[in-house]
Design an enzyme around this catalytic site. Structure first.
Site, short mmCIF file in Angstrom:
data_model
loop_
_atom_site.label_atom_id
_atom_site.label_comp_id
_atom_site.label_asym_id
_atom_site.label_seq_id
_atom_site.Cartn_x
_atom_site.Cartn_y
_atom_site.Cartn_z
N TYR A 1 0.86 -1.11 -0.04
CA TYR A 1 0.08 -0.07 -0.08
C TYR A 1 1.03 1.31 0.00
O TYR A 1 0.45 2.15 -0.61
CB TYR A 1 -0.91 -0.19 1.07
CG TYR A 1 -1.88 0.95 1.23
CD1 TYR A 1 -2.89 1.22 0.23
CD2 TYR A 1 -1.82 2.05 2.16
CE1 TYR A 1 -3.69 2.07 0.33
CE2 TYR A 1 -2.69 3.07 2.17
CZ TYR A 1 -3.83 3.23 1.23
OH TYR A 1 -4.64 4.23 1.25
N ALA B 1 -7.92 7.63 8.20
CA ALA B 1 -9.34 8.48 8.19
C ALA B 1 -10.25 7.39 8.71
O ALA B 1 -10.15 6.14 8.37
CB ALA B 1 -9.47 8.98 6.90
#
Length: 246
Positions: free
Chosen positions: A145, A178
């Protein structure tokens, strides 16, 4: 604010999470919004919603052409769609590396490539890409990622240089962790969701997760005609994760 009045924006991955918050933000400021997502069932009815997998070049071509035809052009592209990946370099095989990079990096290029002729005709053209704080700070079990989001930084700077003389601004936002559906799923899959959630909160100096609305407002700032002199920038909205050590 009405800074987006008369402008058409494509937002990928905007049927939920940060993308949905971004669609709501731009709509509230006067934009006409098209949402491209694999599943548009959760998309706001105030936007043109088109089912599209950005990993499919043919689907992207058709979707972008449909947006331009139905909405009269394209002024803004916000490349929000992406997928997650966990593990070290030993935990993901070549197929998974190819899949994640295809969506998180090449998918952005596909959308912009198809939108480019329309952006070149706009007087307020802007592209905003979604990177991540992990492009700047090493985080355990996020090798793939992190690599994909670091590539987005390079892609953003390259596109900004290529198209600045065409009047197209290209920037990126790099959020910290988030409150998104993906993070929620990761927490539920952990052995102790409460402890895992607290660890994520403490990883950011502000002591909490970044909200989707905060990221949406950063994306809107970079996409807005009011930011006409801002290009080639990566705006970190990460609660100090990548720059502060307390």
């Amino acid at each position: 604010m009405t800074d987006f009045t008369g402008l058409v924006a494509i937002i990928t991955g905007a049927a939920s999470g940060i993308g949905a918050a971004t669609a709501a933000e731009l709509l509230s400021r006067g934009a006409t919004v098209a949402i491209l997502d694999r599943d548009v069932s959760g998309a706001t009815p105030d936007a043109l919603a088109i089912a599209c997998d950005i990993a499919d070049p043919a689907a992207v071509k058709v979707a972008v052409a449909r947006v331009a035809e139905k909405l009269g052009g394209i002024d803004i592209v916000i490349n929000n769609a992406g997928i997650g990946a966990s593990g070290t370099v030993a935990d993901n095989d070549d197929a998974e590396w190819a899949r994640v990079l295809d969506v998180n990096v090449t998918g952005m290029a596909r959308v912009v490539r198809e939108a480019l002729p329309h952006l070149e005709r706009s007087q307020n053209a802007a592209v905003v890409n979604m990177s991540s704080a992990v492009a700047y700070v090493g985080v355990r079990n996020r090798a793939l990622y992190s690599a994909s989001k670091a590539a987005v930084v390079g892609l953003t700077l390259g596109m900004a240089a290529d198209h600045v003389r065409d009047g197209i601004r290209v920037n990126a936002v790099a959020p910290g962790t988030a409150e998104t559906p993906w993070i929620g799923r990761l927490l539920q899959e952990s052995e102790d969701p409460d402890a895992a959630a607290e660890a994520l909160r403490q990883r950011q100096p502000i002591g909490r997760l970044v909200s989707p609305v905060e990221v949406a407002r950063a994306l809107a700032y970079l996409a807005s005609p009011l930011s006409g002199s801002t290009t080639g920038e990566i705006l970190r909205v990460d609660g100090g994760m990548s720059s502060l050590r307390l």
